[in-house]
Design a protein around this motif. Structure first.
Motif, short mmCIF file in Angstrom:
data_model
loop_
_atom_site.label_atom_id
_atom_site.label_comp_id
_atom_site.label_asym_id
_atom_site.label_seq_id
_atom_site.Cartn_x
_atom_site.Cartn_y
_atom_site.Cartn_z
N GLU A 11 12.86 11.92 -22.98
CA GLU A 11 11.89 13.16 -22.77
C GLU A 11 10.59 12.78 -22.34
O GLU A 11 9.98 13.51 -21.52
N ALA A 15 9.27 14.24 -18.70
CA ALA A 15 8.16 14.97 -18.69
C ALA A 15 6.99 14.69 -17.66
O ALA A 15 5.86 15.06 -17.39
N LYS A 387 6.60 32.69 -15.10
CA LYS A 387 5.86 33.76 -15.81
C LYS A 387 5.95 35.16 -15.13
O LYS A 387 5.36 36.05 -15.82
N LYS A 399 7.66 31.49 -26.93
CA LYS A 399 7.03 30.08 -26.72
C LYS A 399 7.94 29.28 -26.07
O LYS A 399 7.58 28.42 -25.08
N ALA A 400 9.18 29.20 -26.34
CA ALA A 400 10.26 28.18 -25.62
C ALA A 400 10.32 28.54 -24.13
O ALA A 400 10.40 27.69 -23.27
N THR A 402 8.08 30.07 -22.31
CA THR A 402 6.57 29.53 -21.63
C THR A 402 6.76 28.27 -21.44
O THR A 402 6.04 27.73 -20.29
N GLU A 403 7.20 27.33 -22.43
CA GLU A 403 7.21 25.99 -22.18
C GLU A 403 7.99 25.70 -20.74
O GLU A 403 7.89 24.65 -20.30
N TYR A 404 9.13 26.12 -20.78
CA TYR A 404 10.19 26.04 -19.66
C TYR A 404 9.50 26.27 -18.20
O TYR A 404 9.54 25.85 -16.97
N THR A 405 8.52 27.58 -18.37
CA THR A 405 7.87 27.84 -17.35
C THR A 405 6.77 27.00 -16.62
O THR A 405 6.42 26.70 -15.45
N LYS A 406 6.34 25.94 -17.47
CA LYS A 406 5.35 24.77 -17.49
C LYS A 406 5.91 23.57 -16.87
O LYS A 406 5.13 22.70 -16.57
N HIS A 407 7.14 23.42 -17.22
CA HIS A 407 7.97 22.12 -17.21
C HIS A 407 7.68 21.39 -15.68
O HIS A 407 8.26 22.23 -15.04
N ASN A 410 11.10 21.96 -13.89
CA ASN A 410 11.28 23.45 -13.47
C ASN A 410 11.17 23.16 -11.84
O ASN A 410 9.96 22.79 -11.50
#
Length: 789
Positions: A11, A15, A387, A399-400, A402-407, A410
């Motif tokens: 992980e 990241a 987003k 929340k999850a 949003t986290e995927y939108t920033k990964h 992606n």
């Protein structure tokens, strides 16, 4: 066939993908195999976030057998023979229309006309030229002269160069007919008698060959491509003869089309239509010009000699995902199921079936592929969470999501991830830094190609059936390039950038492929898996059923030398660069002045040296041309203020309130050019370019200094009076002209001759960026580099 390695980052590694993929261990795998399969950590399961209501797409129709390079060349050649026969019946040429690209000897053995034509040239040229020429008897030269092969052997085998266009050498027909050694050699090759082969050649090929040889001699060239007309919208010889599949708009535009040669549509002037492609020509624009419109059939050179063009038809209707998926499911059963047992084929059986369709010229199977889809609205650009759009029925907490939108993995974010160099531009590039979507069906295919400017790519599968990939690593690029040129040398002369067009296949299981000692590997991609391709990896593959993938490009520091090499290689084939490598490297140098810890010192040093060498080479040419070019300008809408440009971008990146939505982050529309291209070699003019007026003067004074790059490129491409040339091509033009070289290149205080006699009197040197400013930046960077070593 061996599979590519599978990598499974933790992980923490996942990241920070640029750092992870930059590890020496991963770099070695990329170098050896060309690609790897990346399986994300188990926790990474991004929800499929496409807007299924608004997302719609066109599909390409692919005829699988025509994608095979040899099949297509054989069909092209048959069409060319038929077109020649139509216009030469009065000269006693065979009037028989060929319906197959071969004849059967003794009712069994197939002799393909194209194969006999190429083998004849090969055998004759090998005897005439011994070892001075490349395989198949084609003299392979660089644009600036000299032997390409001798230079290429001196290069490292791990950094192969793209081959320049082949030159087809056509000896006199009598030399071929009378060559006893040649026909004995062909007899062994085709396992047929000399008499049978000569009969086929004389009946079907000889007069056509004589026409080609005479045409090249009369035009003083060895290039078949020099006999062709450059068309903005070429038509393939394999297009349907009827217009039934054409769009009404397309037909209307053809009615208004100007002369293929000059581009003008002078209604009162006598024009003639080609009876094969229906393209219009002024009779006086032809070479040699016609004095009147001939009776009977008239066919243009592009249809007799063959322009080699091939492209996919695109359906006019739009599909939703559900419509396309239902169509695939309905059509899939007969392709994926054994008709005798009713069992579904496994992936190896599907692979065998796919290549049998590609290899079999008698097969007419067509498939549909939603390729290179680039949507514009929210939820249409990517299947990853972003987003701008969240599916209303998605069972994922905010929340999850949003986290995927920033990964960073992606694919909307990967090109801009920490360590990638593509953020050095203040614009998005569709298909490179903005993902393109691929909606596959059974046996839809992507043909052999390299990524634009040899960047890395990441392809992610969201849902559907497996996708099969093949990779050729960089150290086999030379062998692959040579094999393809050996199979269809005339096709590569007419279409030097053929392997950049994504329309050509050869099976990696083909005997010729294996005999060429090309290393090739395979990968099978399933949902929630990535395929990562590394620089200069040829790749191809097919879909085993409906699936939804998307892809984007990114870079590592180790990519920079490949990006520089791509610029040189593209000049050989006339392929346009997608972005300016000079600009990218200069921006790295500029940003290192503000933050010398942002980049690796080796990267900054390499970029510094490349920019310095390019700048010095350009300045040297400008000085040599100072006696020729009296008119010099800085263009208002193309000149770069490099330092201000980077600082402005940094301000935007630090202020989230100024950021545009993802789908709008672009400095220009997709149809807008950011750079000015040379008309001749298609390279980006990074420092300066010259507007050359072909007749020595311009009838109409144009305000070039106020034009955008798009306007300049369009003007140069459509105005027969002028052309935009890079400094090197302009220098070559000056040196090859009748103007006295000493006066032209040395004298710098004006002309003693009258301007009207000077073909360069009105030419204009236009600066894209100020060489002095770039030099000042390099001086500062040089001191910083010296102090840190």
């Amino acid at each position: 066939m061996q599979h590519v390695p599978v990598i499974s980052p933790s992980e923490e590694e996942f990241a920070n993908p640029i750092d992870y993929l930059s590890q020496p261990r991963i770099q070695r795998l990329g170098h050896l195999y060309g690609m790897v399969k990346l399986i994300p950590p188990q926790s990474f399961k991004p929800p499929f976030s496409i807007n299924k209501e608004s997302f719609k797409f066109h599909v390409r129709v692919q005829n699988l057998s025509e994608l095979n390079i040899l099949n297509r060349s054989r069909l092209f050649f048959m069409k060319q023979l038929n077109n020649f026969s139509r216009v030469s019946r009065k000269k006693n040429a065979s009037s028989e229309k060929l319906t197959e690209p071969y004849v059967r000897l003794n009712g069994e053995e197939k002799i393909y006309f194209y194969d006999l034509f190429i083998a004849t040239l090969k055998g004759t040229s090998e005897e005439r030229h011994n070892n001075h020429y490349g395989d198949f008897g084609y003299d392979i030269k660089e644009e600036n002269g000299g032997s390409f092969l001798s230079k290429k052997r001196r290069r490292s085998s791990s950094r192969p160069s793209s081959s320049p266009p082949n030159v087809v050498d056509l000896p006199p027909l009598s030399e071929i007919i009378e060559n006893t050694y040649l026909w004995k050699s062909l007899s062994r090759k085709f396992n047929s008698s000399v008499q049978d082969l000569q009969d086929v050649f004389k009946k079907h090929i000889a007069r056509y060959y004589e026409f080609l040889a005479t045409q090249t001699r009369n035009h003083g060239t060895s290039y078949l491509s020099k006999l062709l007309y450059q068309e903005e919208y070429p038509k393939s010889l394999l297009s349907d003869e009827e217009h039934s599949s054409q769009d009404e708009d397309e037909l209307e535009s053809e009615d208004d089309e100007g002369c293929v040669v000059c581009g003008r549509n002078n209604k009162p002037t006598k024009m003639i239509l080609c009876d094969s492609c229906d393209k219009p020509f002024h009779i006086f624009c032809l070479s040699p010009p016609l004095t009147s419109i001939p009776k009977g059939d008239w066919i243009c050179n592009n249809c007799i000699i063959g322009n080699g063009y091939y492209g996919f038809k695109e359906e006019t209707r739009y599909y939703t995902l559900d419509e396309f998926k239902n169509m695939c499911n309905n059509a899939q059963k007969k392709l994926t199921t054994d008709p005798e047992t009713g069992e579904t084929f496994n992936i190896e059986q599907l692979e065998e079936k796919f290549w049998s369709f590609v290899n079999n010229m008698e097969n007419s199977l067509t498939v549909k592929y939603g390729a290179d889809v680039h949507g514009e609205g929210p939820g249409e650009i990517s299947g990853f969470p972003n987003k701008d759009y969240k599916p209303p029925d998605l069972d994922v907490c905010d929340k999850a999501f949003t986290e995927y939108t920033k990964h960073p993995m992606n694919l909307l974010n990967l090109p801009d991830a920490k360590g990638s160099l593509l953020p050095m531009f203040d614009r998005k590039i569709s298909g490179m830094t903005i993902p393109w979507i691929y909606v596959g069906s059974t046996f839809s295919t992507f043909c052999w190609h390299l990524e634009d400017q040899y960047t890395l790519s990441a392809n992610y599968q969201h849902e559907g059936a497996p996708k099969v990939w093949y990779s050729i690593p960089e150290d086999s690029c030379d062998q692959f390039n040579q094999l393809m040129r050996d199979l269809a040398p005339d096709l590569f002369e007419k279409q030097p950038d053929l392997l950049h067009q994504l329309v050509t296949l050869i099976s990696p299981y083909d005997e010729k492929f294996r005999n060429a000692k090309i290393r090739c590997y395979k990968a099978i991609q399933y949902p929630n898996e990535y395929i990562i391709t590394f620089p200069k990896c040829y790749h191809a593959g097919f879909n085993s059923g409906y699936n939804f993938n998307e892809a984007v490009n990114f870079t590592l520091d180790s990519w920079v030398p490949y990006g520089v090499e791509a610029v040189s290689d593209y000049k050989l084939t006339g392929k346009y660069c997608v972005f300016d490598m000079f600009e990218l490297m200069l921006n790295v140098v500029i940003e290192s002045l503000d933050d010398n810890s942002k980049f690796q010192k080796s990267l900054v040093r390499n970029c510094y040296m490349e920019v310095l060498n390019t700048l010095n080479a350009n300045v040297k040419v400008i000085k040599l041309l100072s006696g020729v070019l009296k008119n010099q300008f800085f263009l208002e809408k193309t000149a770069r203020d490099d330092i201000a440009h980077v600082r402005r971008r940094k301000m935007l990146s630090n202020d989230d309130s100024t950021k545009l939505p993802q789908h709008q982050m672009s400095s220009a529309d997709d149809d807008e050019d950011f750079d000015v291209f040379c008309c001749k070699c298609k390279t980006i003019c990074s420092v300066a370019f010259v507007v050359h007026f072909k007749n020595g003067r311009t009838r109409k004074k144009r305000k070039l200094h106020s034009m955008t790059p798009t306007q300049l490129n369009e003007l140069a491409n459509h105005n027969p009076e002028l052309e935009v040339l890079c400094l090197n091509d302009y220098m070559n033009l000056v040196q090859e002209s009748d103007v006295d070289d000493q006066r032209t290149l040395v004298k710098s205080d004006g002309y003693s001759d009258e301007e009207d006699a000077d073909p360069f009197a009105n030419d204009e040197l236009n600066y894209v960026r100020d060489p002095k400013e770039v030099n000042d930046v390099l001086n500062m960077a040089g001191k910083l580099i010296d102090s840190s070593t």
